[in-house]
Design a protein around this motif. Structure first.
Motif, PDB file in Angstrom:
ATOM      1  N   PHE A   1      -2.518  -0.833 -10.722  1.00  0.00           N
ATOM      2  CA  PHE A   1      -2.085  -0.917  -9.323  1.00  0.00           C
ATOM      3  C   PHE A   1      -2.949  -0.038  -8.453  1.00  0.00           C
ATOM      4  O   PHE A   1      -3.361  -0.405  -7.349  1.00  0.00           O
TER       5      PHE A   1
ATOM      6  N   ALA B   1      -5.243  -1.327  -5.327  1.00  0.00           N
ATOM      7  CA  ALA B   1      -5.061  -0.811  -3.973  1.00  0.00           C
ATOM      8  C   ALA B   1      -6.315  -0.082  -3.501  1.00  0.00           C
ATOM      9  O   ALA B   1      -6.702  -0.158  -2.338  1.00  0.00           O
TER      10      ALA B   1
ATOM     11  N   PHE C   1       4.361  -6.626 -11.182  1.00  0.00           N
ATOM     12  CA  PHE C   1       4.615  -5.464 -12.037  1.00  0.00           C
ATOM     13  C   PHE C   1       4.652  -5.854 -13.514  1.00  0.00           C
ATOM     14  O   PHE C   1       4.682  -4.994 -14.371  1.00  0.00           O
TER      15      PHE C   1
ATOM     16  N   ILE D   1       2.415   1.718  -3.491  1.00  0.00           N
ATOM     17  CA  ILE D   1       1.506   2.282  -4.497  1.00  0.00           C
ATOM     18  C   ILE D   1       1.184   3.740  -4.182  1.00  0.00           C
ATOM     19  O   ILE D   1       1.133   4.579  -5.079  1.00  0.00           O
TER      20      ILE D   1
ATOM     21  N   TYR E   1       0.833  -1.200   0.000  1.00  0.00           N
ATOM     22  CA  TYR E   1       0.000   0.000   0.000  1.00  0.00           C
ATOM     23  C   TYR E   1       0.865   1.246   0.000  1.00  0.00           C
ATOM     24  O   TYR E   1       0.582   2.215  -0.700  1.00  0.00           O
TER      25      TYR E   1
ATOM     26  N   LEU F   1       0.209   1.035 -14.531  1.00  0.00           N
ATOM     27  CA  LEU F   1       0.191   1.903 -13.360  1.00  0.00           C
ATOM     28  C   LEU F   1      -1.219   2.085 -12.822  1.00  0.00           C
ATOM     29  O   LEU F   1      -1.478   1.992 -11.621  1.00  0.00           O
TER      30      LEU F   1
ATOM     31  N   LEU G   1       2.980  -8.276  -5.691  1.00  0.00           N
ATOM     32  CA  LEU G   1       2.523  -7.266  -6.634  1.00  0.00           C
ATOM     33  C   LEU G   1       3.181  -7.569  -7.967  1.00  0.00           C
ATOM     34  O   LEU G   1       4.392  -7.472  -8.088  1.00  0.00           O
TER      35      LEU G   1
ATOM     36  N   PHE H   1      -1.301   0.628 -19.248  1.00  0.00           N
ATOM     37  CA  PHE H   1      -2.336   0.139 -18.342  1.00  0.00           C
ATOM     38  C   PHE H   1      -1.813  -0.223 -16.962  1.00  0.00           C
ATOM     39  O   PHE H   1      -2.564  -0.237 -15.989  1.00  0.00           O
TER      40      PHE H   1
END
Lengths: 246, 320, 284, 422
Positions: free
Chosen positions: C226, C230, C37, B115, B112, C223, C35, C221
């Motif tokens: 993410f 979130a 990437f 980001i 978190y 970024l 995550l 797309f």
């Protein structure tokens, strides 16, 4: 007002949604005492710990420490005022050595690294972890981790030490060691509150016991009184007590 | 690890001597690679303070880098303020920005936080990209001025740039070492482990996290100012992009987060690799240099997850 | 007013595509706390697959959906098995960084074998526009959105009503407990990575009907995805679905009402404000 | 143990730095020219277009061709003892800091006597700065930011028209149009990507719109490489300008074209640029690109008036199997200009080349552009003859439509509605 009154919990209540985790709990602890909080799982013992140490916000009630209102203060402020605690599952800083862990606690009262190191070494000698000072904290056994947690708390030079199940999961030998350590800590003049399931330890250590069930305090008294209380035996301790004291 | 031994001092001095003498012997492109390596080493060291020690994985360092670059350049071009003053002003401004964003994010951890830091940096970039006063998307072309240390301008040789950024890196390392061996460093590592543990130990988590972010932002911003004075042209698309932030994280991670020297080693591997592979392979337009780069990052994460330097440090610790 | 309504519709349409992309990402994030990437690069590969099937075999992108799903599923499993699983026990930073390496590799490798040129699938079976009381609907976009809803629904159903799905949810909720209950968490990991990637494969086929294709298209797309994940909350499928639509609408309508130059900034700002108030995201 | 660690650091650093030495080869009888382009990354496709243009130019200079181009008929440069040009390419990845580094490397290590290229103006800025500092001539024929020639650089020359000139030409066209057909245009909608390139174009267009008396009703800067451009197009629809001017690279050009069609945006005309004339654009959008006007310095149909263009284009197609496009054509110019200067200077000394460059006067018929020639302004070093023409896409090909005298097809104006086609 007792002159040596250290902690005064007045009508503490905490709700999670509709659930009463703590309901109107009051009790007092005098300086130098060892108080035990017992009760079945889910009785609200850990919640009470968290409320006193500022991790949860109390919905009702007050907590006084040395006459000072610490209700809903931030955990670190409460720590600074002289309350140290441990967790149910020992929490140490895993990428530090044992010594460094204890030093981290020591920085609360000292600034210079040299002083802190001396303090930490003194504490480790006291808790018997000196030999493992350079071990990585991650590598310790459960028992040593709990000991380390107590060491970290002691390095903060607290007046009140709150131990959350520091004896759960220990072998009989380790258990003895922990009980002895707690005695020694008390001899230093530090007041102690323990949340404990192991009745043997409770019986041996406690000056005073309070019993929680479903978020309420149902009985308090000396260990002997509490153990003799039929209601407690029948409803909340039952066979566990029988098992420990045949 | 705590005390510097005489032996370390000698060897450290030798490394430093190599770094001082080497730029004298190599061609300008080599000097450029040294400079770029040191810029990213500095950013990596700065990242390490908040990421490696305090556990806040920031992917938004480009914002601080950019603010540093823009502040000094803007002050220089508009008010003729020396870049050296701009250096400090940029650092302070970055720290304040860091505090302003760090505070609302004080509860965010792990992914978190990562980001949120990206989001923050993108907002800053877009803002600068539209801000007419600082040239918006066109960026700022810093005029070539009289060559002098006071002007932070050197036209005839890259050597002064080499030594200035070397001094910056040494400064950053000193700060990092000071932090890591003091109360702050211990508290940062406690926070990295868990907010609860830190709080119990009496650590004001919000405040110490802000300290970490602010120190990191200040140092990153210094590197940004240096970049602007060195390249003499900045625009949001080159100093505030995610690629810079990622590069900084890679440098720190591949070298070894959580060690003082790790990011320097990381930069010393990664930057020359990417610069030379581009110089030697890039002209073919096959993208082969980038393919190697990708494979290297993947491989190091897999086989040296504590970083190249971190792994070595780990070995040493176990042997003790 | 008419144009505003049009913006709203367009926002929802692109938002639904975001949703599908984000669901794949959030599934991976939720189950194994990684995550990815390289998610955008998986999308790029999906788009290229559709492109080549169309160009070489004349298969309409819409019919390449199942093939895409299977291919990306396998690719996801492969990458999990041989790369991601190796860093799962390592420090969290290595987990964050490893997928960066994969993403740089995939994009540049694609540029190497397929050249960096731009491609576009000219005519698919669905093209043109529909006019609905003044609102113009681009048919490929509508098809993509419908495809996204159907796929999302299928994932949702799968997770709630099948043994494997329930196992995935169990791992997502509490890995330790799931392990104790006898769930093979390693298998669940690779499955989730596969499924997450398959969803991107589907999205790739859908996007290929109306979007340009080139090796670096993933960045466009990545970024925003993410941010959506979130915003939706850690591992929450519903959260990602809703957040995708919200982001699509905010970006489009916000860009229209305010200034397109800031449209991405508006999305990020909204995200920051949300996590300030609710650090765990909308549904986390 | 500590010792070992410190030794490791020194080893790593030493190794890394040892790499810095790099190879420096020297050859004889060739004149080395450095060329910077984005050969990898986002703009790699464009960079490769440029590279092919340069390659072809060098092939013509070094080889023997029956073309009316400088040095085509002879091998190499006769006045330099038949010396041949050798291009050393460097990849900028589209990053200004790489532009600087690579320019320096090309000059100091590869010993290039002159530089060309960069395509993106932001990169050209830093690269030419390095050249200026190292006193090496830089001939640019593919970057269009006006600021490049406003810096008063001594070593920087630009062959191609800049955005200011091109913007001016666009409005001249609108005036011409009114004069010729009576079709009046009053409002302009500007939409440009918010980058160094786009923002500059937007700025120039705004200035000239004011000068020529047009009203800008929409001024939209937007983030490049968007996943969706509905809001931008929505804003244009709300403003309903007579003419839309769009500045973008290819990705956005494709997306906007599609969205314009879907949303049925029909102004009187589109006056677009850059991405709309890249080699992948028409193959991507096919007939949807029809009737869009694009500003350009080159078009294949120039061949009708200028056979040279056809000959070069054929040569190009033979070599690369694709049509020659605008980017390729622009980059094609620089090697000739440099070869011409070096030949007249009879030296590769930077000062001599610069002096010769300042006296450059290449006649229009020796070039593939519709200009009067190449001659640099003494102070700015901008080619004073450079200007843009307008091509219109018809039947999926680019045809010159303005200036009228260069036109090979009749202009289609106003823009035919999307639904009336086919």
């Amino acid at each position: 007002m007792n002159a040596s009154l250290l902690l005064d919990v007045q009508g503490a209540s905490k709700y999670f949604g509709g659930l009463q985790a703590n309901e109107d709990i009051s009790f007092q602890v005098s300086g130098g005492q060892i108080l035990s909080i017992i009760g079945p799982n889910g009785a609200g013992k850990s919640t009470l710990f968290n409320c006193i140490t500022g991790f949860y916000r109390l919905d009702k009630g007050r907590v006084l420490f040395k006459g000072l209102d610490i209700t809903n203060r931030k955990p670190h402020t409460i720590g600074k005022l002289g309350v140290a605690r441990t967790f149910q599952i020992a929490q140490v800083i895993s990428d530090m050595t044992v010594l460094e862990n204890v030093m981290t606690g020591g920085f609360l009262r000292h600034v210079r690294v040299g002083d802190v190191r001396l303090k930490a070494e003194e504490v480790l000698a006291f808790t018997g972890l000196m030999a493992k000072g350079n071990y990585n904290a991650q590598a310790l056994s459960v028992s040593d981790k709990k000991r380390l947690e107590v060491s970290m708390a002691l390095a903060m030079e607290p007046e009140l030490l709150m131990l959350d199940e520091s004896m759960a999961g220990l072998t009989p030998v380790e258990l003895r060691g922990m009980i002895e350590l707690i005695h020694k800590v008390r001899e230093r003049g530090i007041t102690i509150i323990v949340v404990e399931h192991v009745m043997e330890a409770v019986m041996e250590l406690s000056d005073w016991v309070i019993v929680l069930n479903s978020g309420r305090k149902i009985v308090e008294g000396s260990p002997k009184e509490v153990v003799a209380d039929r209601e407690v035996i029948r409803a909340y301790l039952g066979d566990r007590y029988d098992a420990v004291c045949p | 690890m705590r005390n510097i031994t005489g032996k370390q001092l000698i060897v450290g001095g030798a490394v430093l001597a190599v770094l001082i003498i080497l730029p004298l012997l190599i061609p300008p492109f080599g000097q450029h690679v040294v400079i770029l390596t040191l810029i990213f080493a500095m950013c990596g060291v700065a990242w390490n303070i908040m990421g490696g020690y305090a556990g806040m994985f920031s992917f938004g360092q480009a914002a601080f880098f950019g603010i540093g670059a823009y502040t000094s350049s803007f002050l220089l071009m508009t008010f003729n303020v020396s870049p050296w003053i701009g250096l400090v002003a940029g650092g302070i401004l970055s720290s304040l920005m860091a505090a302003a964003i760090g505070y609302p994010c004080s509860k965010l951890r792990g992914h978190y936080f990562a980001i949120a830091s990206i989001a923050f940096a993108e907002i800053v970039r877009i803002f600068f990209n539209n801000w007419e006063m600082v040239g918006a998307a066109e960026g700022l072309t810093i005029p070539m001025r009289q060559e002098s240390l006071a002007n932070f301008t050197f036209n005839s040789s890259k050597l002064p740039y080499c030594y200035i950024i070397l001094a910056f890196v040494l400064f950053a390392l000193a700060v990092c070492r000071l932090v890591s061996t003091s109360k702050m460093g211990y508290y940062f590592r406690a926070i990295k482990e868990s907010h609860e543990v830190a709080q119990v130990l009496g650590v004001n988590v919000v405040r110490y996290r802000l300290y970490a972010i602010m120190i990191s932002a200040f140092l990153t911003s210094m590197a940004g100012t240096f970049y602007a004075q060195y390249i003499l042209y900045i625009d949001p698309a080159s100093v505030m992009v995610l690629a810079i932030s990622v590069q900084i994280v890679l440098v720190a991670m591949l070298g070894g987060a959580n060690t003082v020297l790790g990011p320097v080693v990381g930069a010393a591997i990664l930057i020359p690799l990417s610069e030379y592979s581009r110089a030697w392979l890039g002209y073919k337009g096959t993208g082969f240099d980038m393919i190697i780069y990708g494979v290297l990052i993947t491989a190091i994460s897999m086989y040296r997850p504590n970083g190249v330097w971190g792994a070595l440090a780990g070995v040493v610790r176990r042997e003790k | 007013m008419q144009i505003l309504a049009q913006q709203l519709v367009d926002g929802v349409l692109i938002g639904l595509v975001y949703s599908l992309l984000a669901i794949g990402l959030t599934l991976i994030w939720g189950v194994m706390n990684v995550l990815n990437f390289a998610h955008g690069e998986f999308l790029m590969i999906g788009m290229f697959l559709s492109y080549w099937l169309y160009t070489l075999a004349g298969v309409d992108p819409l019919f390449s959906i199942p093939l895409n799903a299977v291919a990306l599923f396998l690719l996801g499993m492969f990458i999990y098995r041989f790369i991601i699983s190796k860093v799962m026990t390592g420090p969290p930073l290595a987990q964050l960084v490893v997928t960066f390496g994969v993403s740089i590799f995939l994009a540049n490798f694609a540029a190497f074998i397929w050249t960096p040129n731009y491609r576009f699938i000219g005519h698919t079976i669905f093209s043109g526009t529909w006019h609905l009381s003044g609102i113009i609907l681009s048919v490929p976009k509508v098809i993509s959105s419908v495809g996204s809803i159907l796929t999302s629904g299928a994932v949702f159903w799968f997770l709630r009503h099948t043994r494997t799905g329930k196992a995935i949810l169990a791992v997502e909720m509490d890995r330790e407990a799931a392990l104790i209950m006898g769930i093979n968490t390693e298998r669940i990991n690779s499955l989730s990575f596969g499924i997450g990637s398959a969803l991107v494969g589907v999205a790739g086929a859908l996007l290929a009907t109306h979007y340009y294709i080139y090796p670096f298209v993933g960045g466009t797309f990545g970024l925003i995805c993410f941010c959506i994940v979130a915003l939706g909350g850690f591992g929450s499928i519903e959260g990602a679905f809703i957040a995708g639509i919200i982001v699509g609408v905010v970006q489009t309508v916000g860009g229209y009402l305010f200034d397109p130059a800031y449209k991405v900034a508006i999305v990020f700002l909204m995200y920051l404000i949300t996590v300030w108030i609710r650090p765990q995201g909308l549904r986390g | 143990m500590k010792m070992r660690r410190v030794l490791m650091v020194s080893a790593v650093i030493a190794m890394a730095l040892a790499l810095c030495a790099g190879p420096g080869l020297a050859q004889e009888k060739v004149i080395k020219i450095g060329a910077l382009y984005p050969l990898t990354g986002n703009l790699a496709a464009t960079g490769m277009d440029c590279k092919r243009g340069v390659d072809l130019a060098v092939q013509i200079i070094n080889g023997k061709y029956d073309l009316n181009l400088p040095f085509a008929k002879t091998e190499g440069i006769p006045d330099m003892g038949g010396a041949k040009l050798q291009i050393i390419y460097a990849d900028t990845q589209g990053d200004p800091k790489n532009g600087l580094a690579e320019a320096e490397r090309l000059i100091t290590q590869e010993k290039c006597v002159a530089l060309i290229g960069a395509y993106q103006s932001a990169v050209t800025k830093t690269a030419s700065q390095a050249a200026e500092r190292l006193k090496i001539p830089y001939v640019c024929s593919d970057s269009s930011s006006p600021t490049l020639t406003e810096r008063g650089f001594k070593y920087f020359f630009r062959v191609s028209p800049h955005d200011g000139t091109m913007a001016r030409n666009q409005f001249e066209f609108l005036k011409d149009l009114e004069k010729k057909t009576g079709q009046k245009v009053e409002t302009i909608g500007l939409v440009y990507e918010n980058t160094e390139f786009g923002a500059n174009v937007g700025k120039q267009e705004k200035e000239y719109a004011k000068e020529f008396g047009y009203k800008v009703t929409a001024d939209i800067a937007y983030p490049a490489n968007s996943s969706d451009v509905s809001s931008e197009v929505g804003k244009l629809m709300a403003a309903k300008p007579d003419v839309i001017m769009h500045a973008a690279y290819i990705t956005d050009a494709i997306l906007f074209t599609k969205t314009f069609k879907d949303m049925n945006v029909v102004p009187k005309g589109f006056l677009n640029m850059a991405g709309y004339i890249e080699s992948d654009y028409l193959p991507s959008v096919k007939a949807d690109g029809d009737f869009i006007l694009v500003r350009s310095t080159f078009a294949l149909d120039l061949a009708k008036k200028k056979p040279l263009v056809g000959q070069v284009a054929d040569l190009y197609k033979e070599k690369y199997k694709i049509e020659m496009g605008e980017n390729t054509a622009r980059s094609f110019a620089a090697p000739f200009v440099l070869a011409d200067a070096i030949s007249r200077a009879k030296s590769t000394a930077p000062e001599a080349i610069v002096k010769a460059l300042e006296q450059t006067d290449i006649p229009g018929d020796q070039m593939i552009y519709p200009w009067q020639g190449i001659k640099f302004d003494p102070t700015t070093h901008q080619n004073i003859y450079a200007k843009a023409m307008l091509v219109q896409i018809q039947d999926q090909h680019y045809y010159t439509v303005w200036p009228w005298e260069a036109a090979s097809r009749e202009l289609v104006w106003p823009f035919p509605a999307w639904k009336d086609r086919k």
